[in-house]
Enzyme design. Structure first.
Site, short mmCIF file in Angstrom:
data_model
loop_
_atom_site.label_atom_id
_atom_site.label_comp_id
_atom_site.label_asym_id
_atom_site.label_seq_id
_atom_site.Cartn_x
_atom_site.Cartn_y
_atom_site.Cartn_z
CB ALA A 197 21.39 -47.23 99.57
NE ARG A 248 22.68 -57.10 109.88
CZ ARG A 248 21.84 -57.75 109.05
NH1 ARG A 248 21.47 -58.98 109.32
NH2 ARG A 248 21.40 -57.16 107.95
CD GLN A 305 17.19 -46.64 99.85
OE1 GLN A 305 18.29 -47.20 99.94
NE2 GLN A 305 16.08 -47.19 100.28
N GLY A 307 14.56 -49.28 103.45
CA GLY A 307 14.38 -50.71 103.19
C GLY A 307 14.63 -51.08 101.74
C1 UD1 Z 1 17.92 -59.42 102.83
C2 UD1 Z 1 16.52 -59.98 102.57
C3 UD1 Z 1 16.43 -61.41 103.09
C4 UD1 Z 1 17.50 -62.26 102.41
C5 UD1 Z 1 18.88 -61.63 102.57
C6 UD1 Z 1 19.86 -62.35 101.64
C7 UD1 Z 1 14.96 -58.07 102.67
C8 UD1 Z 1 13.95 -57.37 103.51
N1 UD1 Z 1 15.54 -59.16 103.24
O1 UD1 Z 1 18.10 -59.35 104.23
O2 UD1 Z 1 15.16 -61.96 102.82
O3 UD1 Z 1 17.47 -63.56 102.94
O4 UD1 Z 1 18.88 -60.25 102.19
O5 UD1 Z 1 21.17 -61.93 101.84
O6 UD1 Z 1 15.20 -57.67 101.55
N2 UD1 Z 1 19.89 -51.72 101.09
C9 UD1 Z 1 19.64 -50.53 100.44
N3 UD1 Z 1 18.73 -49.69 100.95
C10 UD1 Z 1 18.01 -49.96 102.07
C11 UD1 Z 1 18.25 -51.20 102.73
C12 UD1 Z 1 19.21 -52.06 102.20
O7 UD1 Z 1 20.25 -50.21 99.42
O8 UD1 Z 1 17.17 -49.13 102.45
C13 UD1 Z 1 20.91 -52.63 100.53
C14 UD1 Z 1 22.07 -52.88 101.47
O9 UD1 Z 1 23.12 -51.96 101.22
C15 UD1 Z 1 22.48 -54.32 101.14
C16 UD1 Z 1 21.22 -54.95 100.57
O10 UD1 Z 1 20.32 -53.90 100.30
O11 UD1 Z 1 23.48 -54.35 100.15
C17 UD1 Z 1 20.58 -55.95 101.53
O12 UD1 Z 1 20.28 -55.32 102.76
P1 UD1 Z 1 20.50 -56.06 104.14
O13 UD1 Z 1 20.14 -55.11 105.23
O14 UD1 Z 1 21.84 -56.67 104.19
O15 UD1 Z 1 19.38 -57.21 104.07
P2 UD1 Z 1 19.31 -58.54 104.92
O16 UD1 Z 1 18.84 -58.21 106.31
O17 UD1 Z 1 20.55 -59.29 104.80
CA CA Z 2 22.51 -58.85 103.79
#
Ligand code: UD1
Ligand code: CA
Length: 459
Positions: free
Chosen positions: A12, A17, A76, A81
Site C-alpha cells: 500500500a 525514497r 488500507q 505503517g
Molecule cells: C521494513 C521493516 C524493517 C525491515 C525492512 C525489510 C517495518 C516497520 N520495518 O522497513 O524492519 O528491515 O522492511 O525490507 O516494518 N506498507 C504498507 N502500508 C504502510 C506502510 C508500508 O502497505 O502503511 C508496505 C509498503 O508498500 C512496502 C512494505 O510495506 O511494500 C514495507 O514498507 P517499507 O516502508 O519499505 O518498510 P522499510 O522501511 O523498508
Molecule cells: Ca522496504
C-alpha cells in the site's frame, strides 16, 4: 500447496525514497512489477484465494496488475505503517492456521525459502508465535536490527531511525518475511502502539507485544542475503533487476540455451526459449516473448512480446514487436518488425525492411530497404528493394494485397487500397494505383528517352 497456510502481502505504500509518481511496488525488475514477484513466489505455496494483498497508493493500478493471478485485496486507505496494514486484514484474511506476512518490495524471495520458513516455524517449540527470516549484512543500513534475548529468541526489532549507537552496530537484520500463528496475530495485533517518532504502527513491534504475553518469536537465519533485498530506491531496484536477470539467464542455460556473454543480455522473467537456441551478446528479450528451438537471436536485437517458431534466425540489430515468426524464418540484420506481423514459414526479411500489421506468406522475400504496412502478401512473392506500400492517405489507413507468386520490382510505390493478383509482375520504379490482374505486367512510369549528342551540345 499447504492448506493451512495463507499469506498477506503489504503493497500500500508510496515508496517515497523511489522519488517517483508511480507506486513503488509497480516498478519493475526483471520485466515484472516488484509486487508481482512476491505474489508469484507466495502463490507457489499458497492457493491464490488465500493470499491477501494490501493496497493503498494507486490501488486500482496495483489491483489491475495482480488480478489475473487470482488473489484477494484489502484496502488500507491511510498508510499508517506496516502493523496497521496487517491489522486491516482482520476479517479478510483467514482467522487461523499459519500466515506468511510479506512485503511487496522484496522481489528476490523464492518459494523454497518460504517453505523453509514454514517448516522451521512448524518445528519450533510450543509458545512460539512467530518465526521470521533474518540475515547478517556487512552493511545493515536501512533495515530493522534484531535484538536477541537471553535464550537466543528475538526480543525486539529496532528500526534504523530509532536505533542507538550500540544497536546500529548490530548486523543481524529483519528481512520483513514472517510466519505467524494467525489466531495469536489477530488476538494481539491491536496492542501495537504508534511509534513515538513517526506515529506509525510498526509490524516489527509485534515481537514485543508477543513477548509481553509470554509468546516467543524465533529467527531463521539465512546464509544467502541476496533473497531478502528490500527495494527502497532506484539503486536497489537496479541491483534486484541484475540479480533476477542473472538467475533467469542461468536457468535458461541449464535448460539448454546458449547465451554468449550473459552479463550483457537482458531476458525478462516470462520469456521461454527452446533448446539449442543461441542468444548473442547485448540481445534483449522482453515481455511475453516465446522462442522455439535452434534459433539464433543476433547481437543487439530487441524482441518484445514476439513468438518465434523453430530454426528462426534473427540477425544483428533487429527490433521485433508483437509479431509471429514461423519456423525457418530469417530476418535482419537491421530489420524492424513493428506490431502484429505474421511471417510465415521460410520467409526472409533483410536489412532496413520495416513491417507493420503485415502478413508475409511462406517463402516470400523482402530482402532490402522496404516499408510493408497493412499488407497481405501471399506465398513465394518477391518484394524488390525500395518497395513502399503507401498505406496512409492522410486520413485513413488502407490495405495492400499481393497474390501468391507475384514479383514486385525494385523501387515500386504501391498506393493502397490496392490488389495485385497472383502471378503478376510490377516493373521496377512503378507507381501502381490500380489493380493488376493475374499474369499481367504493371508498369507505371514514364518511358526512357535517350537524346543523341546531348552531352556534346551542352558542352
Ligand atoms: C521494513 C521493516 C524493517 C525491515 C525492512 C525489510 C517495518 C516497520 N520495518 O522497513 O524492519 O528491515 O522492511 O525490507 O516494518 N506498507 C504498507 N502500508 C504502510 C506502510 C508500508 O502497505 O502503511 C508496505 C509498503 O508498500 C512496502 C512494505 O510495506 O511494500 C514495507 O514498507 P517499507 O516502508 O519499505 O518498510 P522499510 O522501511 O523498508
Ligand atoms: Ca522496504
Amino acid at each position: 500447496m499447504t492448506q493451512d497456510v495463507s499469506a498477506i502481502i503489504l503493497a500500500a505504500g508510496l515508496g517515497t525514497r523511489m522519488k517517483s509518481r508511480k507506486a513503488k511496488v509497480l516498478h519493475e525488475a526483471g520485466g515484472m512489477a516488484l509486487v508481482e514477484h512476491v505474489l508469484r513466489a507466495a502463490s507457489e505455496l499458497v492457493p491464490g484465494e488465500r493470499v491477501t494483498v494490501v493496497v493503498g497508493h494507486q490501488a486500482d493500478a496495483v489491483e489491475e496488475r495482480l488480478r489475473p493471478l487470482g488473489c484477494r485485496f484489502a484496502e488500507q486507505k491511510q498508510q499508517n505503517g506496516t502493523g496497521h496494514a496487517v491489522a486491516i486484514c482482520k476479517g479478510i484474511a483467514p482467522a487461523e492456521g499459519l500466515l506468511l506476512l510479506l512485503y511487496g518490495d522484496c522481489p528476490l524471495l523464492r518459494k523454497a525459502t518460504l517453505n523453509r520458513l514454514v517448516e522451521t516455524h512448524r518445528a519450533a517449540p510450543a509458545g512460539t508465535a512467530a518465526t521470521l527470516i533474518t540475515v547478517e549484512l556487512p552493511d545493515p543500513t536501512g533495515y530493522g536490527r534484531i535484538i536477541r534475548g537471553p535464550e537466543g529468541e528475538v526480543a525486539a526489532i529496532v528500526e534504523q531511525k530509532a536505533a542507538n549507537s550500540v544497536q546500529a552496530e548490530i548486523r543481524e537484520i529483519n528481512s520483513g518475511i514472517y510466519c505467524v500463528d494467525a489466531k495469536l496475530l489477530w488476538q494481539y495485533i491491536g496492542e501495537i502502539t504508534p511509534n513515538p517518532a513517526s506515529g506509525e504502527i510498526y509490524l516489527t513491534d509485534l515481537v514485543e507485544v508477543f513477548a509481553h504475553h509470554g509468546l516467543q518469536t524465533r529467527a531463521l537465519v539465512l546464509e544467502d542475503a541476496s533473497e531478502i533485498l528490500g527495494i527502497n530506491n532506484r539503486v536497489e531496484l537496479a541491483t534486484a533487476d541484475r540479480i533476477l536477470r542473472e538467475r533467469k539467464a542461468k536457468q535458461l542455460m541449464l535448460d539448454g540455451v546458449t547465451i554468449l556473454q550473459p552479463e550483457t543480455v537482458a531476458i525478462d522473467m516470462a520469456v521461454t526459449i527452446g533448446i539449442d537456441t543461441i542468444v548473442e551478446p547485448f540481445a534483449q528479450i522482453r515481455g511475453n516473448t516465446h522462442i522455439g528451438e535452434n534459433c539464433r537471436i543476433g547481437a543487439g536485437s530487441i524482441l518484445r512480446d514476439a513468438v518465434l517458431g523453430n530454426q528462426v534466425s534473427v540477425g544483428e540489430y533487429c527490433i521485433v514487436g508483437t509479431s509471429t515468426l514461423e519456423d525457418e524464418v530469417s530476418i535482419g540484420p537491421f530489420s524492424r518488425l513493428r506490431q502484429e506481423n505474421h511471417i510465415e514459414a521460410g520467409a526472409h526479411i533483410g536489412n532496413f525492411v520495416e513491417l507493420k500489421k503485415t502478413r508475409l506468406g511462406r517463402r516470400s522475400k523482402a530482402m532490402h530497404l522496404a516499408y510493408l504496412g497493412d499488407a497481405d502478401i501471399g506465398t513465394g512473392v518477391n518484394i524488390g528493394a525500395g518497395t513502399i506500400t503507401c498505406n496512409y492517405d492522410g486520413k485513413l489507413k488502407h490495405r495492400t494485397h499481393i497474390g501468391d507468386g507475384s514479383f514486385v520490382g525494385s523501387n515500386s510505390t504501391l498506393v493502397a487500397p490496392l490488389e495485385l493478383e497472383p502471378g503478376c509482375y510490377i516493373a521496377a520504379g512503378s507507381v501502381i494505383t490500380k489493380r493488376v490482374k493475374q499474369g499481367e505486367l504493371g508498369v507505371g512510369r514514364s518511358r526512357q528517352t535517350n537524346v543523341e549528342g546531348w552531352v556534346a551540345r551542352k558542352a
